[in-house]
Write a protein that holds these residues in place. Structure first.
Motif, PDB file in Angstrom:
ATOM      1  N   LEU A 368       0.837  -1.196   0.000  1.00  0.00           N
ATOM      2  CA  LEU A 368       0.000   0.000   0.000  1.00  0.00           C
ATOM      3  C   LEU A 368       0.874   1.248   0.000  1.00  0.00           C
ATOM      4  N   PRO A 369       0.426   2.336  -0.640  1.00  0.00           N
ATOM      5  CA  PRO A 369       1.207   3.579  -0.621  1.00  0.00           C
ATOM      6  C   PRO A 369       1.264   4.150   0.783  1.00  0.00           C
ATOM      7  N   ILE A 370       2.335   4.847   1.089  1.00  0.00           N
ATOM      8  CA  ILE A 370       2.510   5.407   2.429  1.00  0.00           C
ATOM      9  C   ILE A 370       1.427   6.435   2.747  1.00  0.00           C
ATOM     10  N   SER A 371       0.826   7.032   1.715  1.00  0.00           N
ATOM     11  CA  SER A 371      -0.233   8.024   1.948  1.00  0.00           C
ATOM     12  C   SER A 371      -1.396   7.419   2.739  1.00  0.00           C
ATOM     13  N   VAL A 372      -1.697   6.135   2.516  1.00  0.00           N
ATOM     14  CA  VAL A 372      -2.765   5.469   3.259  1.00  0.00           C
ATOM     15  C   VAL A 372      -2.437   5.453   4.747  1.00  0.00           C
ATOM     16  N   PHE A 373      -1.174   5.183   5.078  1.00  0.00           N
ATOM     17  CA  PHE A 373      -0.777   5.116   6.477  1.00  0.00           C
ATOM     18  C   PHE A 373      -0.632   6.508   7.098  1.00  0.00           C
ATOM     19  N   LEU A 374      -0.369   7.514   6.255  1.00  0.00           N
ATOM     20  CA  LEU A 374      -0.360   8.885   6.756  1.00  0.00           C
ATOM     21  C   LEU A 374      -1.761   9.294   7.223  1.00  0.00           C
ATOM     22  N   VAL A 375      -2.761   8.962   6.417  1.00  0.00           N
ATOM     23  CA  VAL A 375      -4.136   9.275   6.812  1.00  0.00           C
ATOM     24  C   VAL A 375      -4.515   8.446   8.043  1.00  0.00           C
ATOM     25  N   ALA A 376      -4.114   7.175   8.040  1.00  0.00           N
ATOM     26  CA  ALA A 376      -4.396   6.313   9.193  1.00  0.00           C
ATOM     27  C   ALA A 376      -3.742   6.857  10.459  1.00  0.00           C
ATOM     28  N   SER A 377      -2.554   7.430  10.306  1.00  0.00           N
ATOM     29  CA  SER A 377      -1.853   8.019  11.450  1.00  0.00           C
ATOM     30  C   SER A 377      -2.610   9.221  12.001  1.00  0.00           C
ATOM     31  N   VAL A 378      -3.149  10.047  11.098  1.00  0.00           N
ATOM     32  CA  VAL A 378      -3.951  11.201  11.515  1.00  0.00           C
ATOM     33  C   VAL A 378      -5.188  10.730  12.274  1.00  0.00           C
ATOM     34  N   LEU A 379      -5.856   9.707  11.737  1.00  0.00           N
ATOM     35  CA  LEU A 379      -7.055   9.168  12.399  1.00  0.00           C
ATOM     36  C   LEU A 379      -6.702   8.584  13.762  1.00  0.00           C
ATOM     37  N   LYS A 380      -5.563   7.911  13.837  1.00  0.00           N
ATOM     38  CA  LYS A 380      -5.131   7.320  15.106  1.00  0.00           C
ATOM     39  C   LYS A 380      -4.881   8.403  16.146  1.00  0.00           C
ATOM     40  N   ASP A 381      -4.230   9.489  15.725  1.00  0.00           N
ATOM     41  CA  ASP A 381      -3.950  10.595  16.652  1.00  0.00           C
ATOM     42  C   ASP A 381      -5.234  11.264  17.142  1.00  0.00           C
ATOM     43  N   LYS A 382      -6.244  11.278  16.270  1.00  0.00           N
ATOM     44  CA  LYS A 382      -7.517  11.920  16.606  1.00  0.00           C
ATOM     45  C   LYS A 382      -8.551  10.918  17.108  1.00  0.00           C
TER      46      LYS A 382
END
Length: 441
Positions: A368-382
């Protein structure tokens, strides 16, 4: 110089003084960490071969100095092979400039506004190929009477084929988006720079008959215009970026391209934060459409202009694949990496950190592209805020909108890397996920 204070990078991308609501830039040029002009020049051998491993490490530590950002991006995006010589790159650059000039000339032959230093913002042709003569529409085209004559002369010939009609119908939409793109920057106060952006997007829409032009592409192309002085070089940098992202813009009768990444985001969130995923599903957000914009334009709206460039180069350095140049070249007009591209021996040392982790997973479908995990990281933080305060999708959107200007690009990439490792470990032990992405390590 070691010990020197960090330098703000805002001065390289000047903001119009009346634009007071622009997010503050967090990226700073840090001596000893940021890839400097001196370090960049020292990374080449006498004949021009780039030590990509050291370069990637430096980018991971502190990004790229704005004065060399464009030429470094050409390597990160696969325009050039790091193992090529100065002479080889000069030949490739010249060939590409000639190729772009030919494509632009073909477009100009159809519609002479291309390359004229102007652009259009209202439709000039109907869907059945007839010229639009409504004076109210023509008055909005930012053109003189010459545009009217161009269209009338064009449509007076033999009937236009569908490709030409579809392209002409796209040009005014490109113009409207160009007018709205990065309008806070002094750079785009000049009409010639707006026209250059319009020309590149118009030429791209002509050659990519599968995807053409879609809203959001102007946000991706805009930085290329600013970083690379030669229009042809900017075009090819954008074209290479689109090879990574064009799948997001490809639409069919039943789906939008970015839905694939949204589904991947849902799967990742389900694995790493099942409570949040369940809550979002309960709110009717299980399709994750609230993350559409982040994935389509790579966080351009969530960061300041300068910080979004820093985020992009961090992402590309982490995802760097030394075979990228040859995969693109071998695929030719297919526009994307293909399975038929020649297989080369890959050195893990020359790969980005994220790519190295992906190399451990044998199944390409799980990459998967890292962009997917960047969004997932934002969701995790929030996550806690979303669980406690979101009572509807409007709340989800509002909470995520509040992150604008408050994200740190480097921390976001570090968070994405951690989630990626965590996901790979958990996914192997989760039967439901293995059905979607069967893993082999």
């Amino acid at each position: 110089m070691w010990g020197a204070p960090a330098e703000p990078a805002d001065s390289y991308y000047e903001v119009r003084p009346e634009c007071t609501d622009v997010p503050n830039t967090k990226f700073k040029i840090r001596p000893g960490k940021t890839l400097s002009v001196r370090r960049w020049k020292a990374a080449f051998s006498p004949d021009g071969r780039l030590d990509i491993a050291k370069t990637l490490d430096r980018i991971h530590r502190g990004g790229i100095h704005p004065t060399i950002r464009g030429e470094v991006w050409e390597f990160l995006l696969g325009c050039f092979d790091a193992d090529s010589t100065y002479e080889e790159r000069d030949q490739i650059r010249q060939q590409r400039r000639e190729q772009y000039a030919k494509m632009k000339s073909d477009c100009r032959e159809i519609f002479p506004v291309v390359g004229s230093g102007k652009y259009i913002t209202a439709p000039v042709i109907t869907e059945d190929g007839q010229p639009i003569s409504d004076p109210l529409v023509l008055a909005e085209t930012s053109q003189d009477d010459n545009t009217i004559e161009i269209v009338k002369e064009l449509t007076s010939r033999d009937p236009l084929d569908n490709k030409v009609i579809q392209w002409l119908l796209t040009l005014h939409q490109i113009g409207l988006d160009v007018r709205r793109t990065d309008r806070t920057l002094v750079f785009y106060e000049k009409e010639e720079n707006l026209a250059k952006l319009w020309d590149i997007l118009s030429v791209y829409a002509w050659i990519d008959t599968d995807v053409g032009y879609c809203q959001g592409m102007s946000d991706l192309c805009s930085p290329m215009i600013m970083l690379l002085e030669d229009e042809a070089d900017a075009f090819w940098c954008f074209e290479r970026l689109m090879r990574r992202l064009r799948g997001n813009f490809r639409c069919t009768d039943s789906s939008v391209g970015v839905e694939t990444q949204l589904c991947s985001l849902a799967t990742v969130t389900q694995v790493i934060d099942p409570k949040l995923h369940q809550h979002l599903e309960t709110l009717g957000g299980g399709d994750y459409l609230f993350a559409f914009r982040m994935l389509m334009v790579l966080f351009r709206r969530e960061f300041s202009f300068c910080d979004s460039l820093y985020l992009w180069e961090m992402m590309w350095a982490l995802e760097y694949d030394p075979d990228m140049f040859y995969q693109y070249e071998d695929s030719g007009s297919d526009m994307e990496k293909t399975e038929g591209a020649k297989v080369r021996q890959k050195s893990t040392r020359k790969c980005g950190k994220y790519e190295r982790e992906n190399m451990k997973v044998k199944n390409p479908e799980a990459h998967l592209p890292i962009s997917v995990f960047l969004v997932a990281s934002v969701l995790k933080d929030k996550s806690s805020t979303l669980l406690q305060e979101a009572r509807g999708l409007d709340d989800v959107v509002q909470i995520l909108n509040d992150i604008t200007g408050n994200l740190d690009a480097k921390k976001a990439c570090i968070g994405a890397m951690k989630l990626h490792k965590k996901y790979l470990k958990k996914a192997q032990a989760t039967p439901s996920t293995q059905k979607l992405f069967p893993f082999t390590l």
